[in-house]
Design an enzyme around this catalytic site. Structure first.
Site, PDB file in Angstrom:
ATOM      1  CB  ALA A 177     -26.511 -13.290 -27.814  1.00 46.06           C
ATOM      2  CE1 TYR A 201     -33.851  -9.857 -20.674  1.00 45.54           C
ATOM      3  CE2 TYR A 201     -31.993  -8.422 -21.128  1.00 45.54           C
ATOM      4  CZ  TYR A 201     -32.956  -8.892 -20.263  1.00 45.54           C
ATOM      5  OH  TYR A 201     -33.024  -8.403 -18.988  1.00 45.54           O
ATOM      6  CB  THR A 203     -30.823  -4.974 -23.549  1.00 44.01           C
ATOM      7  OG1 THR A 203     -30.245  -6.286 -23.561  1.00 44.01           O
ATOM      8  CG2 THR A 203     -31.347  -4.657 -22.168  1.00 44.01           C
ATOM      9  CE  LYS A 204     -28.533  -9.865 -26.501  1.00 48.15           C
ATOM     10  NZ  LYS A 204     -28.671  -9.721 -25.051  1.00 48.15           N
ATOM     11  CG  ASN A 205     -28.571  -4.355 -31.977  1.00 53.57           C
ATOM     12  OD1 ASN A 205     -28.347  -4.083 -30.804  1.00 53.57           O
ATOM     13  ND2 ASN A 205     -27.663  -4.193 -32.927  1.00 53.57           N
TER      14      ASN A 205
END
Length: 402
Positions: A177, A201, A203-205
């Site tokens: 994740a 999601y 906020t992910k990279n």
């Protein structure tokens, strides 16, 4: 996979002027969304293909190429990816899966949803990752899999974990994740075990707003994942309604509604194209934080070793017990400075559901429990301007008494 703290006061916690104004509150983890993403979504809307369609297929193929994997299956979350991965390997009631005590609840919830039993092993205090020595102590005749989490983007010790898995004939499912760009000894995270699970999601990279992906070792596993992700049906909607003519489907498994849509894939495709550029920006910010906070009473995130590539997903200093303020006081103080923060994570053993249902205690994973008491996540995103980063540095130094 994170909580976001919102502004609570017009004054800083010390009664003075905050580093940032309230109207310019710096939201933790705000994604970088550009014109390409917007155009891609509009294109899907105009084509009126908003379900699982050609863009999902294109995204799967592009992600598989980036990871050097033969098979990638897009789903609607990393939680779904983990759940389906466990089910696809035939793991269920009576089986145990060993994972870390320092992770998001989705990791163990997926094990529980499959009917299996999660078993916590403690962390390495330097890396905050699953400690292979602790894993070895937890293996029983009921153990069927190891589920390592590449925490914050730093790779786990995959050589040691894979050696354990081979010796005890265990499956390995990687929770990636945080680890899209992560590598260990020249191999990409998610390609060591039978399956690798990724989160997209907000906020992910790499974000698709919500979404996930599974990398599979072979075609049989990939086909099973695809069926389970869409009701257990033998054909997906794109194939049924394409211009090649309607195709009847059979329900061949008891499946779920876990598929990704073309609207999500339309966001992910340009995100994937910018991934390496954004990784370089994240790396520069991460290093800037390390230098700026060198004199503060905190324990710093571990630097990657020469054979490791860090994804730089999170910047997670630990507030020490000898600090001027406790971790929760630091959270409140930064929020009062109008800097958004996160916590990744409180140890799983501290959550009431797991304490009550599974009997987990802090003494079972003392390193993870200690990390959970002190960890804090500061904003780390390519969407941050240099001024934003300077404000984070000024606020954190101010709050920590420097």
């Amino acid at each position: 996979r994170q909580g976001i703290l919102t502004p609570v006061s017009k004054l800083a916690i010390d009664g003075g002027k905050p580093v940032r104004s309230r109207k310019n509150f710096l939201v933790f983890g705000a994604p970088q969304i550009g014109s390409e993403e917007i155009a891609g979504v509009v294109d899907s809307l105009r084509r009126r293909w908003v379900g699982t369609g050609p863009k999902v297929s294109e995204f799967e193929q592009a992600f598989a190429r980036y990871k050097g994997s033969s098979h990638a299956v897009a789903v609607n979350s990393c939680t779904a990816a983990l759940h389906l991965s466990i089910l696809s390997l035939g793991i269920g009631p009576g089986d145990e899966v060993i994972t870390t005590g320092m992770t998001f609840c989705a990791t163990v919830n997926a094990i529980l949803h499959a009917g299996a039993t999660p078993v916590l092993a403690d962390c390495d205090p330097r890396t905050l990752n699953l400690d292979p020595n602790q894993v070895a102590r937890k293996i029983t005749k009921r153990t069927k899999a190891i589920l390592p989490v590449h925490f914050a983007g730093l790779p786990c010790d995959m050589n040691a974990l894979m050696k354990l898995a081979k010796a005890h004939r265990l499956h390995v499912i990687e929770d990636c994740a945080h680890a899209i760009e992560t590598e260990y000894r020249g191999r990409k995270a998610g390609t060591f075990g039978a399956l690798g699970c990724f989160s997209f999601y907000a906020t992910k990279n790499l974000t698709t707003a919500e979404g996930g992906m599974v990398l599979a070792k072979n075609e049989a596993l990939a086909d099973k994942l695809k069926r389970l992700a869409l009701h257990g049906m033998s054909k997906d909607a794109w194939k049924r309604y394409s211009d090649s003519g309607y195709l009847h489907y059979d329900v061949v498994d008891l499946g779920y509604k876990y598929n990704m849509t073309d609207l999500q894939a339309a966001i992910g495709l340009p995100q994937l194209r910018r991934l390496e550029k954004n990784w370089k920006r994240r790396r520069s910010l991460w290093k800037k934080y390390q230098e700026a906070f060198a004199d503060l009473p905190v324990d710093f995130p571990a630097e990657p070793l020469s054979h490791e590539r860090h994804a730089y997903h999170l910047y997670t200093p630990l507030v020490r017990k000898d600090s001027k303020r406790s971790r929760d006081q630091v959270l409140a103080a930064l929020t009062a400075e109008n800097i958004g923060v996160g916590v990744h994570y409180r140890a799983l053993c501290d959550h009431p559901y797991y304490r009550t249902t599974l009997g987990w205690k802090r003494k079972d994973v003392p390193v993870a429990a200690g990390i959970g008491d002190g960890t804090i996540s500061l904003p780390l995103s390519p969407a941050l301007s240099d001024r934003d980063v300077d404000d984070v540095i000024a606020a954190f130094r101010k709050v920590m008494g420097k």
